[in-house]
Design a protein around this motif. Structure first.
Motif, short mmCIF file in Angstrom:
data_model
loop_
_atom_site.label_atom_id
_atom_site.label_comp_id
_atom_site.label_asym_id
_atom_site.label_seq_id
_atom_site.Cartn_x
_atom_site.Cartn_y
_atom_site.Cartn_z
N CYS A 47 52.15 20.21 78.59
CA CYS A 47 51.50 21.75 79.05
C CYS A 47 51.66 22.73 77.95
N VAL A 63 45.30 34.29 78.98
CA VAL A 63 45.64 33.63 80.31
C VAL A 63 46.14 32.35 80.27
N VAL A 67 49.73 30.81 81.20
CA VAL A 67 50.01 29.88 82.61
C VAL A 67 50.44 28.54 81.92
N THR A 70 54.05 28.55 80.21
CA THR A 70 55.15 28.81 81.54
C THR A 70 55.34 27.66 82.28
N LEU A 71 54.11 27.01 82.73
CA LEU A 71 54.07 25.70 83.37
C LEU A 71 55.18 24.74 82.56
N LEU A 113 53.96 35.83 82.12
CA LEU A 113 52.49 35.85 82.85
C LEU A 113 52.29 37.46 83.24
N PHE A 117 48.47 38.53 82.45
CA PHE A 117 47.64 38.88 83.70
C PHE A 117 47.12 40.36 83.66
#
Length: 154
Positions: A47, A63, A67, A70-71, A113, A117
């Motif tokens: 990831c 974005v 995501v 961070t995941l 995040l 965003f």
């Protein structure tokens, strides 16, 4: 028959309680724990790498980077829960010596995040991602230093 096996193996002749049976049924074996750790850590690395590659996609890359990166970090941190268990992991993360590093790491996850965003500024997100990576490395280095200091005592 089970009672006879317990008596012959040296275990208590008492029946285990319902809670003991549930704990025995839900605990993972060492091989399963290692496999879970490897799988979760590999997913986390994948990831993170995927997020870094998706960064260069126009308009939505920022974005997607935030995501997936961070995941990836959450999955990598969560992978150690397979080895030591979730409660022990959380207790160790929030020990006084690691509290600041844990708070900074969680804050950086949230800020990465939020910046992707809401702020959507390229340099800002990259800086937060780098900060995340530094904070991810800090607890690992702290753990290595703790281990080396404890080995010196002996």
């Amino acid at each position: 028959m089970d009672k006879l096996k317990r008596v012959l193996s040296g275990r208590d002749a008492e029946e285990p309680s319902g809670l003991a049976e549930v704990i025995d049924a839900t605990s993972l074996g060492w091989g399963t724990r290692v496999k879970g750790f490897i799988a979760c850590f590999a997913i986390g690395c994948l990831c993170s790498i995927l997020g870094s590659c998706l960064l260069w996609i126009p308009k939505k890359g920022l974005v997607l980077f935030a995501v997936f990166y961070t995941l990836g970090n959450i999955a990598s941190i969560g992978s150690t829960m397979f080895l030591m268990g979730p409660m022990k992991q959380l207790k160790r993360m929030f020990e006084p010596t690691r509290l600041i590093a844990t708070i900074v790491m969680l804050l950086c996850l949230i800020l990465t995040l939020c910046s992707a965003f809401w702020v959507q500024h390229f340099l800002h997100t990259i800086c937060k991602g780098c900060c995340e990576e530094m904070c991810f490395s800090l607890p690992v280095l702290t753990g290595i230093l703790d281990a080396s200091q404890s080995s010196r005592k002996f």
